[in-house]
Design a protein around this motif. Structure first.
Motif, short mmCIF file in Angstrom:
data_model
loop_
_atom_site.label_atom_id
_atom_site.label_comp_id
_atom_site.label_asym_id
_atom_site.label_seq_id
_atom_site.Cartn_x
_atom_site.Cartn_y
_atom_site.Cartn_z
N SER A 1 -3.35 -9.76 -0.98
CA SER A 1 -2.93 -8.39 -1.31
C SER A 1 -4.00 -7.62 -2.07
O SER A 1 -3.89 -6.41 -2.24
N LYS A 2 -5.08 -8.32 -2.49
CA LYS A 2 -6.15 -7.66 -3.25
C LYS A 2 -7.33 -7.27 -2.35
O LYS A 2 -7.74 -6.11 -2.33
N CYS A 3 -7.86 -8.23 -1.59
CA CYS A 3 -9.04 -7.96 -0.77
C CYS A 3 -8.72 -7.88 0.72
O CYS A 3 -9.63 -7.67 1.53
N ALA B 1 -2.41 -3.91 -2.16
CA ALA B 1 -1.36 -3.64 -1.16
C ALA B 1 -0.04 -3.26 -1.80
O ALA B 1 0.81 -2.64 -1.15
N ASP B 2 0.16 -3.62 -3.09
CA ASP B 2 1.42 -3.30 -3.77
C ASP B 2 1.35 -1.99 -4.55
O ASP B 2 2.26 -1.68 -5.33
N SER B 3 0.31 -1.19 -4.35
CA SER B 3 0.17 0.07 -5.08
C SER B 3 1.13 1.12 -4.52
O SER B 3 1.28 1.26 -3.30
N LYS B 4 1.74 1.89 -5.43
CA LYS B 4 2.65 2.96 -5.02
C LYS B 4 1.93 4.24 -4.65
O LYS B 4 2.55 5.19 -4.18
N LEU B 5 0.60 4.27 -4.84
CA LEU B 5 -0.21 5.41 -4.42
C LEU B 5 -0.66 5.30 -2.97
O LEU B 5 -1.30 6.22 -2.45
N CYS B 6 -0.33 4.19 -2.34
CA CYS B 6 -0.74 3.97 -0.95
C CYS B 6 -0.02 4.97 -0.03
O CYS B 6 1.19 5.17 -0.15
N PRO B 7 -0.73 5.62 0.90
CA PRO B 7 -0.07 6.55 1.81
C PRO B 7 0.97 5.88 2.70
O PRO B 7 1.99 6.48 3.05
N ASP C 1 -14.00 -7.29 -4.45
CA ASP C 1 -13.65 -6.11 -3.65
C ASP C 1 -12.15 -5.90 -3.65
O ASP C 1 -11.37 -6.86 -3.60
N ILE C 2 -11.76 -4.63 -3.69
CA ILE C 2 -10.34 -4.25 -3.63
C ILE C 2 -10.14 -3.41 -2.38
O ILE C 2 -10.77 -2.35 -2.22
N LYS C 3 -9.26 -3.87 -1.51
CA LYS C 3 -9.02 -3.20 -0.24
C LYS C 3 -7.56 -3.40 0.18
O LYS C 3 -7.05 -4.51 0.15
N CYS C 4 -6.93 -2.29 0.54
CA CYS C 4 -5.52 -2.35 0.94
C CYS C 4 -5.40 -2.87 2.37
O CYS C 4 -6.20 -2.51 3.25
N ARG C 5 -4.39 -3.68 2.59
CA ARG C 5 -4.16 -4.25 3.93
C ARG C 5 -3.63 -3.21 4.91
O ARG C 5 -3.91 -3.29 6.12
N ASN C 6 -2.91 -2.18 4.41
CA ASN C 6 -2.23 -1.23 5.29
C ASN C 6 -3.03 0.03 5.56
O ASN C 6 -2.99 0.56 6.66
#
Length: 405
Positions: A196-198, A224-230, A212-217
């Motif tokens: 969920s981090k890289c 991946a658990d961020s609420k700022l994710c589109p 590195d920090i990269k969203c899966r979606n």
């Protein structure tokens, strides 16, 4: 056999359940419903309790039906065979109920069991308090999630002597802890273990050593658990539609357009040059009588005829205001002799308008006014006639000195 939701407990109070249950799941052992044709299934459904309101096939092969009345629900709950096969009827867990949020300070000290006992007569079948975690401790809040046995959520509810307003409960999007995608849980996941981090495949968040920090979606720089994710925001809209319209998640997802979808218009816009349309060339004409307006140039020659000779003049730039002020007499002659036809047409139009206005005033005048007008016109005519007669006969004119012939 008849079962309640995912539990293996037979239903005993069919009469009370049939009053509010409308969504049922019909299933046969070994996915037997996939072996029969839609025509045979429709005939069997009509023979059990009449044609349901809606019939849909699930991914598992089972049938999700929506009944139109309590009698039809009861007939399906009591049925035991379907095309000579043992039938199992289960009540859908989410579509037959609704959840709301109640916020009341005076209910903080009451337990969930006590609240459920006091609100069970109003259709409440489950109560859950929202707790927050601070410094490793769970702190109870005043917010309560109530589950009702009807699809229509009530606006208010009576908790003792309190009248509490009920708001619709919109849950957070369901995210899988295995593949980090939305829409399913870890138990129903068929994907691979993803961090969920890289967002790399093969290890979890606890075993991640990458910086590195990269969203899966959405592939942005957040977990991946961020609420700022589109993607999280779109999933929240899907949940809101699902709750308000009381439809399954798959149908609510179809109502939200995919924002990441590359359309034909977008692709064409990126490859087209920015300056496609040429700018129109305009020339500014400075006129002393009217305001200046941009006029497109006309390269064709303008022919003008005079009474004596006919010459062809090519269009040139008109004089500016400064040049016109230096020669006021020439500009005056041009403006006076420029367009006599236009002046005559304007005067004729004005006379027509005056005649029309006079006719309209005559039509509006009264009988007495008309008589007076006619008499005055006759008097004027008579006076003019008398003058002409006197002038013709040569009557002497009276002066100070006397009469002159």
């Amino acid at each position: 056999m008849v079962f309640f939701t995912a539990r293996s407990e037979p239903i005993t109070n069919i009469d009370s359940l049939s009053q509010h249950v409308r969504f049922l799941i019909l299933s046969l052992p070994d996915n037997g419903l996939l072996k029969f044709s839609p025509f045979a299934i429709e005939k069997t459904l009509k023979s059990i309790g009449g044609s349901p309101k809606t019939v849909k096939r699930l991914k598992s092969g089972d049938l999700l039906i929506e009944t139109s009345s309590a009698v039809q629900t009861k007939s399906f709950l009591l049925s035991e065979k379907f095309l000579d096969h043992p039938l199992s009827v289960t009540i859908h867990r989410g579509l037959n109920s609704s959840r709301g949020v109640v916020s009341e300070d005076e209910l903080v000290g009451s337990s969930e069991a006590e609240i459920l006992e006091g609100l069970s007569s109003q259709g409440v079948i489950a109560v859950r308090r929202i707790n927050i975690k601070r410094e490793g401790k769970l702190i109870p809040t005043k917010h309560l999630i109530l589950t009702f046995n009807t699809t229509k959520l009530p606006t208010t509810i009576k908790a003792g002597f309190l009248s509490c307003p009920v708001k619709p409960y919109i849950p957070n999007p369901l995210r899988c802890f295995n593949c980090q995608k939305f829409g399913h849980s870890k138990t129903a996941c068929r994907g691979k273990l993803t961090c969920s981090k890289c967002s790399t495949v093969g290890h979890s968040f606890n075993d991640c050593t990458s910086s590195d920090i990269k969203c899966r979606n959405c592939t942005q720089a957040h977990t991946a658990d961020s609420k700022l994710c589109p993607q999280f925001k779109t999933e929240k809209k899907i949940q809101e539609l699902r709750v308000k319209k009381n439809i399954p998640y798959s149908e609510a997802k179809k109502l939200i357009p995919d924002q990441n979808l590359e359309t034909y218009a977008k692709t064409v816009k990126t490859y087209l040059p920015q300056n496609i349309q040429p700018e129109k060339q305009t020339t500014k004409i400075h006129c002393p009588t009217c305001c200046c307006q941009p006029v497109t140039p006309n390269k064709s020659p303008i022919k003008t005829r005079s009474p004596s000779t006919s010459t062809v003049f090519e269009k040139t730039q008109l004089p500016t205001t400064s040049q016109v002020t230096d020669k006021p007499q020439a500009s005056g002659l041009r403006s006076a002799t420029a367009s006599p036809r236009k002046l005559t047409s304007k005067t004729s139009e004005r006379t027509k308008q005056l005649k029309k206005s006079e006719q309209w005033e005559r039509a509006k005048e009264s009988k007495a006014a008309k008589r007076a007008r006619v008499l005055t016109e006759k008097r004027k005519q008579n006076s003019t006639l008398h003058k002409k007669i006197f002038e013709k006969r040569g009557f002497p004119k009276r002066t100070r000195e006397g009469f002159q012939c």
